[in-house]
Design an enzyme around this catalytic site. Structure first.
Site, mmCIF file in Angstrom:
data_model
loop_
_atom_site.group_PDB
_atom_site.id
_atom_site.type_symbol
_atom_site.label_atom_id
_atom_site.label_comp_id
_atom_site.label_asym_id
_atom_site.label_seq_id
_atom_site.Cartn_x
_atom_site.Cartn_y
_atom_site.Cartn_z
ATOM 1 N N ASN A 10 -20.500 -3.391 -17.130
ATOM 2 C CA ASN A 10 -20.921 -3.112 -15.748
ATOM 3 C C ASN A 10 -21.127 -1.606 -15.624
ATOM 4 O O ASN A 10 -20.161 -0.849 -15.613
ATOM 5 C CB ASN A 10 -19.821 -3.602 -14.790
ATOM 6 C CG ASN A 10 -20.106 -3.222 -13.347
ATOM 7 O OD1 ASN A 10 -21.196 -2.720 -13.023
ATOM 8 N ND2 ASN A 10 -19.134 -3.451 -12.479
ATOM 9 N N LYS A 12 -22.206 0.068 -13.151
ATOM 10 C CA LYS A 12 -21.975 0.573 -11.782
ATOM 11 C C LYS A 12 -23.107 1.520 -11.382
ATOM 12 O O LYS A 12 -24.250 1.287 -11.758
ATOM 13 C CB LYS A 12 -20.591 1.219 -11.691
ATOM 14 C CG LYS A 12 -19.498 0.270 -12.219
ATOM 15 C CD LYS A 12 -18.098 0.684 -11.885
ATOM 16 C CE LYS A 12 -17.124 -0.351 -12.417
ATOM 17 N NZ LYS A 12 -15.748 -0.079 -12.081
ATOM 18 N N HIS A 107 -17.560 -8.172 -6.904
ATOM 19 C CA HIS A 107 -16.820 -7.070 -7.519
ATOM 20 C C HIS A 107 -15.948 -6.399 -6.467
ATOM 21 O O HIS A 107 -16.339 -6.288 -5.307
ATOM 22 C CB HIS A 107 -17.791 -6.051 -8.132
ATOM 23 C CG HIS A 107 -17.079 -5.081 -9.020
ATOM 24 N ND1 HIS A 107 -16.408 -3.992 -8.518
ATOM 25 C CD2 HIS A 107 -16.909 -5.054 -10.357
ATOM 26 C CE1 HIS A 107 -15.857 -3.330 -9.532
ATOM 27 N NE2 HIS A 107 -16.148 -3.957 -10.661
ATOM 28 N N GLU A 109 -15.393 -3.429 -5.827
ATOM 29 C CA GLU A 109 -16.034 -2.294 -5.144
ATOM 30 C C GLU A 109 -16.947 -2.792 -4.022
ATOM 31 O O GLU A 109 -17.105 -2.139 -3.004
ATOM 32 C CB GLU A 109 -16.775 -1.421 -6.168
ATOM 33 C CG GLU A 109 -15.775 -0.610 -6.989
ATOM 34 C CD GLU A 109 -16.174 -0.343 -8.428
ATOM 35 O OE1 GLU A 109 -17.361 -0.453 -8.767
ATOM 36 O OE2 GLU A 109 -15.268 -0.033 -9.234
ATOM 37 N N GLU A 178 -10.318 -9.076 -12.303
ATOM 38 C CA GLU A 178 -10.248 -7.617 -12.352
ATOM 39 C C GLU A 178 -9.244 -7.121 -11.315
ATOM 40 O O GLU A 178 -9.595 -6.980 -10.133
ATOM 41 C CB GLU A 178 -11.616 -7.008 -12.033
ATOM 42 C CG GLU A 178 -12.697 -7.390 -13.017
ATOM 43 C CD GLU A 178 -13.822 -6.348 -13.074
ATOM 44 O OE1 GLU A 178 -14.181 -5.968 -14.187
ATOM 45 O OE2 GLU A 178 -14.306 -5.919 -12.009
ATOM 46 N N GLY A 184 -10.958 1.595 -13.323
ATOM 47 C CA GLY A 184 -11.287 3.014 -13.335
ATOM 48 C C GLY A 184 -10.072 3.928 -13.239
ATOM 49 O O GLY A 184 -10.206 5.123 -12.996
ATOM 50 N N SER A 221 -10.090 -1.015 -16.995
ATOM 51 C CA SER A 221 -9.674 -0.045 -18.008
ATOM 52 C C SER A 221 -9.593 -0.621 -19.428
ATOM 53 O O SER A 221 -8.694 -0.269 -20.190
ATOM 54 C CB SER A 221 -8.350 0.615 -17.611
ATOM 55 O OG SER A 221 -8.518 1.363 -16.409
HETATM 56 P P1 13P Z 1 -13.360 0.254 -15.809
HETATM 57 O O1 13P Z 1 -13.506 -0.379 -17.180
HETATM 58 O O2 13P Z 1 -14.061 1.553 -15.694
HETATM 59 O O3 13P Z 1 -11.917 0.282 -15.378
HETATM 60 O O4 13P Z 1 -14.119 -0.727 -14.773
HETATM 61 C C1 13P Z 1 -13.856 -2.083 -14.789
HETATM 62 C C2 13P Z 1 -14.802 -2.776 -13.894
HETATM 63 O O5 13P Z 1 -14.753 -2.640 -12.680
HETATM 64 C C3 13P Z 1 -15.839 -3.621 -14.508
HETATM 65 O O6 13P Z 1 -16.517 -4.388 -13.564
#
Ligand code: 13P
Length: 261
Positions: A10, A12, A107, A109, A178, A184, A221
């Site tokens: 992803n 982002k 997601h 976010e 997740e 992140g 992560s």
């Molecule tokens: P990170 O791997 O940067 O923690 O992000 C995970 C994520 O949100 C994948 O959709």
């Protein structure tokens, strides 16, 4: 070590078109390694999810690779209506036209920053499935919910929002657990924590009536140095990777460290 691994990236809000082309160049170079190219399409399924503006570039770059090693290209969001006055939104026919076969939905976010509800996400999942766009359905608890011992309740609520789908539809979805506190932050869930919730998820999805076993990824992560432990857990079918997916070498190293190649 023979299970199939789903390695989904992803991106982002990262990766311009030239950066996307650069990723694919590096990806092709990495895939020149026979151990890796032999795995793709067999024990390894790779997908990338660029921002909307780079989906066409990613699809063209993927199509220019040998079909056997080309990754799947998806998008990170979609709206459920077909067309019309929805400023700022992108429709399912548009995504399909751009070459996406998958779409990330739900997601954290989108849920947290953009206020998407379980109900809206379920509508998007249903609309995507009706058009043969495969949803990568994300869910997971916040730190506060975990500390308040609410993880199973939250996951149950998020997954049961999909209750109106048919058995076949539930089976087609790729699920991604997740935990919000692990995204992140550099603080991954332990493999035992991830295993526990992924196993619970499979039970819940089965309980909704999914036609057969479903694919559940872990995200939060995931890096080359924790990948082996996480991907070795039996309820975890792969990883949805953020930060470490932006460079082809760190992205593919996640699979390599699992497979010992
Ligand atoms: P990170 O791997 O940067 O923690 O992000 C995970 C994520 O949100 C994948 O959709």
């Amino acid at each position: 070590m023979s299970k199939k691994i789903y390695l989904y990236g992803n991106w982002k809000m990262n990766m311009t078109r030239p950066e996307t082309e650069g990723f694919f160049k590096a990806f092709a170079a990495e895939l020149a390694a026979p151990e890796l190219s032999a795995a793709v399409g067999k024990t390894l399924e790779v997908a990338v999810f660029p921002p909307f503006t780079s989906v066409v570039t990613a699809k063209n770059s993927a199509d220019s690779l040998n079909k056997a090693i080309a990754p799947i290209v998806g998008a990170q969001n979609v709206y459920f209506e077909q067309s019309g006055a929805f400023t700022g939104e992108v429709s399912i026919p548009m995504l399909k036209d751009a070459g996406a076969s998958h779409v990330i939905l739900g997601h954290s976010e989108r849920r947290v920053i953009f206020g998407e509800s379980d109900e809206l996400i379920a509508k998007k999942v249903k609309a995507a499935l009706s058009a043969d766009l495969i949803p990568v359905f994300c869910y997971g608890e916040t730190l506060q919910e975990r500390e308040g011992d609410k993880t199973s309740d939250v996951v149950k609520r998020q997954i049961s929002a999909l209750g109106g789908l048919s058995s076949e539809e539930l089976k087609k979805i790729i699920y991604a657990y997740e935990p919000v506190w692990a995204i992140g932050t550099g603080k991954s869930a332990t493999s035992a924590e991830a295993q526990e919730v992924c196993a619970l998820s499979k039970k819940l999805i089965e309980g909704l009536g999914a036609a057969g076993p479903v694919v559940v990824l872990y995200g939060g992560s995931v890096k080359p140095d924790n990948a082996k432990e996480i991907l070795s857990m039996d309820a975890i079918d792969g990883a949805l990777v953020g930060g470490a997916s932006l460079k082809a070498d760190s992205f593919l190293k996640i699979y390599k460290s699992y497979a010992g190649i």
